[in-house]
Write an enzyme that holds these catalytic residues in place. Structure first.
Site, PDB file in Angstrom:
ATOM      1  N   CYS A 132     -84.660  16.132  79.980  1.00  0.00           N
ATOM      2  CA  CYS A 132     -85.886  15.704  79.301  1.00  0.00           C
ATOM      3  C   CYS A 132     -86.199  14.242  79.615  1.00  0.00           C
ATOM      4  O   CYS A 132     -87.334  13.906  79.955  1.00  0.00           O
ATOM      5  CB  CYS A 132     -85.732  15.908  77.797  1.00  0.00           C
ATOM      6  SG  CYS A 132     -87.215  15.515  76.846  1.00  0.00           S
ATOM      7  N   CYS A 145     -83.842  19.720  70.244  1.00  0.00           N
ATOM      8  CA  CYS A 145     -85.148  19.859  69.591  1.00  0.00           C
ATOM      9  C   CYS A 145     -85.718  21.271  69.658  1.00  0.00           C
ATOM     10  O   CYS A 145     -86.384  21.713  68.724  1.00  0.00           O
ATOM     11  CB  CYS A 145     -86.134  18.856  70.175  1.00  0.00           C
ATOM     12  SG  CYS A 145     -86.526  19.106  71.923  1.00  0.00           S
TER      13      CYS A 145
END
Length: 390
Positions: free
Chosen positions: A114, A211
């Site tokens: 990410c 997440c």
């Protein structure tokens, strides 16, 4: 101690800074400090996945509530704020790769992917489009100018908050345009600053989960995207004995002892995962000891070319897990001339898919020198685990 913001710009009013605002206290304080100092601040929040599910969860970064919190902070600071839909990019670059890695028998780190892709590569491009000089984030890592004019990344002042392990894939070009104002601060001081700035997130809990993993159940995500990762197979001892059946390779990682579902007189640990054969291999603890690591996708931030550092057998420090301290190592070249890492004191539980992160020995392991993804681990010449990154 307040951060020195002069390396962001000496004329704040004419210096635009994009702040990556996750909705948490750290990035909110960065935005608040820069706005208070008079910089032209623009807040940007990324929508990375289905907010309908995320908004109902606590403890995950970038969830639906976080977007509202980031917007609330921006409103209070009087700065513009944009929400960018990166959902398709995030799915392709992070979630799909995460599932592929588990299906291949690896133990991936999605936060590295990410940061490497949507948070830095793509967001830096957005910052440039917005006319910003730099992109600032709330990561706990330090950024300082080096004697040769480049920028170096360094471990944070508060050791248990340091995030340099997850930022090893940051390129030299990216480092030039990135700033991390919280690298020299303690978390308690950051929260105190949030209260001083009147930010509504001053007491907001830190994010804990991956997440996009609901409730921390990563297996549900992996099996939905890659059903083969949940197919049962044999648990095999290093001596060749079949000891039982496993529930799918995605449920296991190197060094795991609990949850194997087998009963043996001596403690056994996962020492290798062969996804192609659907085998989980187990052995005694001493079989976890590793002295050499092979890597792929290496990012190098050193002062000389990587192959030159390997030829000189440069001493470094490495971390093979985010929670472990740096340990002495040496850069070498294997029989094929590829970079490899020799662990001078050995390590246990080195898992393919995790990162081996390099630190500069001359700086006492303070400066980040890059790293790579582990694909091979060897003990005293004996091959324990190898795979090709999907």
């Amino acid at each position: 101690m307040l951060p020195d913001l002069t390396d962001i710009g000496t004329d704040p009013a004419s210096t635009r800074v994009v702040v990556a605002m996750s909705g948490g206290v750290d990035s909110s304080v960065v935005a608040g400090l820069l706005a208070r100092a008079g910089f032209d601040v623009v807040g940007v929040t990324l929508q990375l996945y289905d907010q309908g599910e995320a908004a109902r969860r606590k403890g995950a970064c970038c969830a639906g509530q976080d977007i509202y919190d980031a917007r609330d902070v921006a409103d209070r600071l009087g700065i513009p704020h944009y929400v960018l839909d990166y959902e398709s990019r995030f799915r392709e670059e992070v979630i799909e790769r995460f599932a592929d890695s588990y299906a291949a028998g690896f133990t991936p780190i999605p936060c590295v992917d990410c940061n490497r892709t949507v948070k830095f590569r793509d967001l830096l491009a957005t910052a440039e489009d917005l006319g910003a000089s730099v992109l600032a984030t709330g990561h706990y890592v330090a950024s300082r100018a080096l004697p040769d004019g480049r920028r170096g990344l360094f471990r944070a002042a508060e050791e248990n908050r340091d995030q340099s392990y997850f930022l090893y894939a940051t390129t030299q070009a990216q480092a030039t345009k990135l700033r991390f104002p919280l690298g020299g601060m303690r978390k308690s001081d950051v929260r105190a600053l949030a209260a001083e700035l009147g930010l509504p997130v001053a007491d907001k809990p830190d994010s804990q989960d991956i997440c996009f993993v609901p409730g921390g159940d990563y297996a549900e995500v992996v099996e939905r995207l890659r059903p083969e990762a949940g197919e049962a197979g044999d648990i095999v001892h290093l001596d060749g004995r079949v000891l039982g059946r496993h529930r799918g390779v995605m449920h296991y990682t190197i060094g795991q002892r609990k949850g194997l579902g087998i009963s043996t007189p001596e403690p056994l640990y996962v020492v290798a995962i062969d996804a192609a054969r659907r085998e989980v291999r187990v052995g005694p603890r001493e079989a976890l000891a590793v002295r050499s690591i092979g890597l792929t996708d290496i990012n190098w931030l050193g002062d000389v070319p990587l192959l030159d550092a390997c030829a000189a057998e440069q001493d470094i420090y490495v971390k093979v897990r985010s929670t472990r301290p740096p340990t002495p190592a040496r850069l070498l070249r294997d029989a094929d001339g590829a970079p490899t890492v020799e662990l001078l004191a050995g390590e246990e539980g080195v898992a393919p898919g995790q990162a081996c992160v390099f630190y500069d020995a001359a700086s006492g392991a303070a400066r980040l020198l890059g790293g790579g993804t582990i694909v091979r681990a060897e003990r005293a010449g004996r091959h324990l685990a190898a795979a090709q990154v999907a």
